[in-house]
Design an enzyme around this catalytic site. Structure first.
Site, PDB file in Angstrom:
ATOM      1  N   ARG A 103       8.903  -5.027 -21.192  1.00  0.00           N
ATOM      2  CA  ARG A 103       9.777  -3.987 -21.574  1.00  0.00           C
ATOM      3  C   ARG A 103      10.076  -4.207 -22.936  1.00  0.00           C
ATOM      4  O   ARG A 103      10.593  -5.519 -23.472  1.00  0.00           O
ATOM      5  CB  ARG A 103      11.084  -4.227 -20.789  1.00  0.00           C
ATOM      6  CG  ARG A 103      12.046  -2.917 -20.893  1.00  0.00           C
ATOM      7  CD  ARG A 103      13.272  -3.281 -19.862  1.00  0.00           C
ATOM      8  NE  ARG A 103      12.882  -3.195 -18.631  1.00  0.00           N
ATOM      9  CZ  ARG A 103      12.604  -2.032 -17.870  1.00  0.00           C
ATOM     10  NH1 ARG A 103      12.673  -0.955 -18.074  1.00  0.00           N
ATOM     11  NH2 ARG A 103      12.410  -2.281 -16.576  1.00  0.00           N
ATOM     12  N   ASP A 104      10.285  -3.248 -23.812  1.00  0.00           N
ATOM     13  CA  ASP A 104      10.308  -3.399 -25.198  1.00  0.00           C
ATOM     14  C   ASP A 104      12.008  -3.783 -25.684  1.00  0.00           C
ATOM     15  O   ASP A 104      12.711  -3.007 -25.151  1.00  0.00           O
ATOM     16  CB  ASP A 104      10.126  -2.059 -25.930  1.00  0.00           C
ATOM     17  CG  ASP A 104       9.862  -2.558 -27.233  1.00  0.00           C
ATOM     18  OD1 ASP A 104       8.670  -2.391 -28.014  1.00  0.00           O
ATOM     19  OD2 ASP A 104      11.048  -2.674 -28.329  1.00  0.00           O
ATOM     20  N   ILE A 105      12.140  -4.430 -26.475  1.00  0.00           N
ATOM     21  CA  ILE A 105      13.443  -5.224 -26.685  1.00  0.00           C
ATOM     22  C   ILE A 105      14.244  -4.199 -27.250  1.00  0.00           C
ATOM     23  O   ILE A 105      15.620  -4.180 -27.510  1.00  0.00           O
ATOM     24  CB  ILE A 105      13.588  -6.485 -27.175  1.00  0.00           C
ATOM     25  CG1 ILE A 105      14.670  -7.377 -27.153  1.00  0.00           C
ATOM     26  CG2 ILE A 105      13.042  -6.485 -28.719  1.00  0.00           C
ATOM     27  CD1 ILE A 105      14.529  -8.928 -27.653  1.00  0.00           C
ATOM     28  N   ASN A 155       0.397   1.591 -32.999  1.00  0.00           N
ATOM     29  CA  ASN A 155       0.780   1.462 -34.372  1.00  0.00           C
ATOM     30  C   ASN A 155      -0.245   0.291 -34.882  1.00  0.00           C
ATOM     31  O   ASN A 155      -0.765  -0.751 -34.327  1.00  0.00           O
ATOM     32  CB  ASN A 155       1.879   0.754 -34.652  1.00  0.00           C
ATOM     33  CG  ASN A 155       3.217   1.641 -34.502  1.00  0.00           C
ATOM     34  OD1 ASN A 155       3.075   2.877 -34.374  1.00  0.00           O
ATOM     35  ND2 ASN A 155       4.432   1.183 -33.925  1.00  0.00           N
ATOM     36  N   VAL A 200       3.404  -6.634 -34.992  1.00  0.00           N
ATOM     37  CA  VAL A 200       2.958  -7.697 -33.974  1.00  0.00           C
ATOM     38  C   VAL A 200       1.489  -7.600 -34.115  1.00  0.00           C
ATOM     39  O   VAL A 200       0.908  -6.523 -33.440  1.00  0.00           O
ATOM     40  CB  VAL A 200       3.446  -7.900 -32.550  1.00  0.00           C
ATOM     41  CG1 VAL A 200       2.777  -8.841 -31.814  1.00  0.00           C
ATOM     42  CG2 VAL A 200       5.055  -8.141 -32.638  1.00  0.00           C
ATOM     43  N   HIS A 253      -1.560  -4.111 -29.092  1.00  0.00           N
ATOM     44  CA  HIS A 253      -0.396  -3.285 -27.808  1.00  0.00           C
ATOM     45  C   HIS A 253      -0.223  -2.078 -27.739  1.00  0.00           C
ATOM     46  O   HIS A 253      -0.347  -1.165 -28.736  1.00  0.00           O
ATOM     47  CB  HIS A 253       1.060  -4.194 -27.632  1.00  0.00           C
ATOM     48  CG  HIS A 253       1.458  -4.132 -29.231  1.00  0.00           C
ATOM     49  ND1 HIS A 253       1.144  -4.755 -30.113  1.00  0.00           N
ATOM     50  CD2 HIS A 253       2.764  -3.324 -29.665  1.00  0.00           C
ATOM     51  CE1 HIS A 253       1.798  -4.312 -31.215  1.00  0.00           C
ATOM     52  NE2 HIS A 253       2.736  -3.521 -30.990  1.00  0.00           N
ATOM     53  N   HIS A 276       2.214   1.064 -26.873  1.00  0.00           N
ATOM     54  CA  HIS A 276       3.775   1.382 -26.512  1.00  0.00           C
ATOM     55  C   HIS A 276       3.534   2.652 -25.558  1.00  0.00           C
ATOM     56  O   HIS A 276       2.822   3.596 -25.949  1.00  0.00           O
ATOM     57  CB  HIS A 276       4.419   2.041 -27.784  1.00  0.00           C
ATOM     58  CG  HIS A 276       4.717   1.000 -28.796  1.00  0.00           C
ATOM     59  ND1 HIS A 276       5.873   0.308 -29.015  1.00  0.00           N
ATOM     60  CD2 HIS A 276       3.896   0.612 -29.795  1.00  0.00           C
ATOM     61  CE1 HIS A 276       5.647  -0.503 -30.030  1.00  0.00           C
ATOM     62  NE2 HIS A 276       4.519  -0.451 -30.570  1.00  0.00           N
TER      63      HIS A 276
END
Ligand code: AMP
Length: 116
Positions: A30-32, A88, A97, A101, A103
């Protein structure tokens, strides 16, 4: 050898994070700092690929698994299963990062989500 990425450190339990699921080759975090009501990250366990272009060239089946998992997450977490999938790629595109990954964004997206 380079340090582990922040995502690998979370997976290893070295720093806290909310991991929702793991498959053989990927995990879901889960994205912070969510940019939408649903904002999850699908991340390969391997740090071999820095971005989606490298991943697509090196291991298309792993990229396909990431997309499949993203679809499953959207079906579970977003009402009609509609979602946006964002990779991205490069610092000028907002990548921070360099462990590839995806999103997964869903639910009442605002214009400019992830354009930060
Ligand atoms: P990107 O900018 O595309 O490289 O995406 C990195 C994402 O990782 C951002 O959306 C951050 O909010 C997210 N992130 C950074 N640190 C953490 C953390 N400790 N736990 C969960 N997500 C994080």
């Amino acid at each position: 050898m380079a340090d582990s990425s922040i995502f690998s450190k979370i997976r290893a339990g070295e720093i806290p994070g909310d991991i929702l699921r793991e498959t053989e080759r990927v995990f879901v975090l889960r994205d912070i700092a969510p940019q939408a009501p649903v904002h999850l990250l699908v991340i390969p366990k391997s740090e071999q690929y820095r971005n989606v272009v490298e991943l697509a060239a090196g291991d298309p089946s792993l990229l396909a698994e990431m997309v499949r998992v993203a679809g499953e997450l959207a079906a579970e977490h977003a009402a009609p299963g509609d979602f946006r999938l964002v990779f991205n790629t490069g610092p000028d595109a907002g990548q921070t990062v360099f462990h590839v990954h995806a999103h997964v964004l869903a639910g009442a997206l605002t214009e400019g989500s992830l354009a930060n």
